[in-house]
Design an enzyme around this catalytic site. Structure first.
Site, PDB file in Angstrom:
ATOM      1  N   ASP A  43       0.842  -1.206   0.000  1.00 48.15           N
ATOM      2  CA  ASP A  43       0.000   0.000   0.000  1.00 48.15           C
ATOM      3  C   ASP A  43       0.876   1.254   0.000  1.00 48.15           C
ATOM      4  O   ASP A  43       0.372   2.373  -0.095  1.00 48.15           O
ATOM      5  CB  ASP A  43      -1.020  -0.006   1.146  1.00 48.15           C
ATOM      6  N   SER A  44       2.207   1.070   0.062  1.00 46.31           N
ATOM      7  CA  SER A  44       3.147   2.188  -0.121  1.00 46.31           C
ATOM      8  C   SER A  44       2.917   2.847  -1.480  1.00 46.31           C
ATOM      9  O   SER A  44       3.336   3.979  -1.697  1.00 46.31           O
ATOM     10  CB  SER A  44       4.596   1.688  -0.024  1.00 46.31           C
ATOM     11  N   LYS A 111      -1.176  -9.448   2.858  1.00 50.67           N
ATOM     12  CA  LYS A 111      -0.455  -8.973   4.047  1.00 50.67           C
ATOM     13  C   LYS A 111      -1.402  -8.119   4.882  1.00 50.67           C
ATOM     14  O   LYS A 111      -2.162  -7.311   4.332  1.00 50.67           O
ATOM     15  CB  LYS A 111       0.778  -8.163   3.647  1.00 50.67           C
ATOM     16  N   GLU A 113      -1.584  -5.708   8.606  1.00 48.69           N
ATOM     17  CA  GLU A 113      -0.761  -5.030   9.615  1.00 48.69           C
ATOM     18  C   GLU A 113      -1.320  -5.234  11.017  1.00 48.69           C
ATOM     19  O   GLU A 113      -2.530  -5.244  11.225  1.00 48.69           O
ATOM     20  CB  GLU A 113      -0.694  -3.522   9.316  1.00 48.69           C
ATOM     21  N   GLU A 181       9.158  -4.124  10.805  1.00 48.25           N
ATOM     22  CA  GLU A 181       9.544  -2.812  10.253  1.00 48.25           C
ATOM     23  C   GLU A 181      10.094  -1.892  11.335  1.00 48.25           C
ATOM     24  O   GLU A 181       9.498  -1.761  12.412  1.00 48.25           O
ATOM     25  CB  GLU A 181       8.315  -2.165   9.561  1.00 48.25           C
TER      26      GLU A 181
END
Ligand code: KIV
Length: 275
Positions: A43-44, A111, A113, A181
Site C-alpha cells: 500500500d506504499s 499482508k 498489519e 519494520e
C-alpha cells in the site's frame, strides 16, 4: 515456481529471502526475470505512485488494479497483495471477502498489519480458506497515528517481548511469515531466533530471515524523502530527467522525429498534394 513453502524452506536452509515491492506490469516483468523470492504490491503505492502523504487514502479497488497489473507481468513470482487501511478491520466477513478479491485479482497471498484478537481470528479464517497471510509488526504505517508517528519500535526488552508475543500469535494463527519494520537490528534478531516462521525486515537489520524494500526508494525514483535504512542501487529520477530533457530539446530543434521514426507517402500521392 515459488510458493508459500519457499519461505520456510529458505529460512530453514539459512538462505536469505529477497523481496521487493512492485506496482506495475513492466516493473513486475523485470522482478520476475530477476527471480526475486516474492513481490509485494504494497500500500506504499499510495505514496510513491499516487502521491498521497501516507497510506490511509488508498482503497481496495485501487489496490486491485495494481495487483492485477503485477500479476500479468510476473507470471512466475509469488505475489503478495497488501490489504489497505479499513479493508479488513471491520469484521471477519469483510476481511475474508476482501482478501478473496486480492486472490481473484492475481495475488497468491495477502499482508495484514498489526496484531489483535480480530487480526488473529482473521488470519485463522484466511489460512483455513486457502489464503496465505504475511503479518506485519513493529512500525505499522496503518497504525501510525496511534503509534505517535514514524518511530523506531522495539527499543526496550518489554517492547521486544511484546512484539515477539504478537509474532507468535500470528505464527500460531497460520501466518507464513512476518514483516518486521523499523526496529533495532538486535531486537529483530531476537524475534527471528524465537520464531519458526521467517521474518522479513525493513529497517530491521541484517539478522531477519529476509529483506523487503520499496522499489522506488532503492532505485532512486521516489525522491520526496529517503528513509535512513534505504540503500540506493540506481538513480532513476536523474536518468528519467536526463531522457525527458533530451527529448524536449530534440523536439524543439526538430531532431526528433527523424526519417527513421517517420512514414513515407507514395511519390505519386506526394505529387498530387503538390498540385
Ligand atoms: O506497503 C509496503 O510497501 C510495505 C512494506 C515495504 C513492508 O508494507
Amino acid at each position: 515456481m515459488k510458493t508459500v513453502s519457499t519461505f520456510q524452506r529458505l529460512k530453514d536452509s539459512g538462505e536469505k529471502i529477497a523481496m521487493l515491492t512492485a506496482y506495475d506490469y513492466s516493473t513486475a516483468q523485470v522482478l520476475d526475470k530477476a527471480e526475486v523470492d516474492a513481490i509485494l504490491v504494497g500500500d506504499s503505492l499510495a505514496m510513491v505512485v499516487l502521491g498521497h502523504e501516507n497510506t490511509y487514502n488508498i482503497t481496495l479497488d485501487e489496490m486491485l488494479i495494481f495487483v492485477s497489473a503485477v500479476a500479468r507481468g510476473a507470471k512466475n513470482s509469488f505475489i503478495i497483495g497488501d490489504m489497505p487501511f479499513m479493508s479488513y478491520n471491520l469484521s471477519i466477513e469483510q476481511g475474508l471477502e476482501n482478501a478473496g478479491k486480492m486472490i481473484k485479482s492475481g495475488a497468491n497471498a495477502i499482508k495484514l498489519e498489526g496484531c489483535n484478537e480480530h487480526i488473529v481470528n482473521l488470519v485463522k479464517r484466511c489460512t483455513e480458506t486457502g489464503i496465505p497471510v504475511l503479518g506485519h509488526l513493529g512500525f505499522t504505517p496503518q497504525l501510525m497515528n496511534t503509534l505517535g508517528g514514524h518511530k523506531i519500535q522495539g527499543k526496550t526488552s518489554d517492547k521486544i517481548e511484546a512484539i515477539l508475543e504478537s509474532a507468535k500469535k500470528l505464527e500460531e494463527a497460520g501466518c507464513f511469515g512476518v514483516v518486521l519494520e523499523l526496529m533495532p537490528a538486535d531486537s529483530a534478531k531476537y524475534i527471528t531466533e524465537n520464531l519458526k516462521i521467517p521474518t522479513i525486515g525493513i529497517g530491521a537489520g541484517v539478522n531477519c530471515s529476509g529483506q523487503i524494500v520499496v522499489i522506488d526508494d532503492i532505485l532512486g525514483k521516489f525522491t520526496d524523502f529517503t528513509p535512513r535504512f534505504v540503500k540506493k542501487y540506481a538513480n532513476l529520477h536523474d536518468e528519467i530527467l536526463k531522457g525527458v530533457e533530451l527529448y524536449k530539446k530534440e523536439v524543439k530543434t526538430e531532431i526528433f522525429p527523424s526519417e527513421k521514426q517517420s512514414f513515407e507517402l507514395d511519390k505519386e500521392e506526394k505529387e498530387k498534394l503538390k498540385n
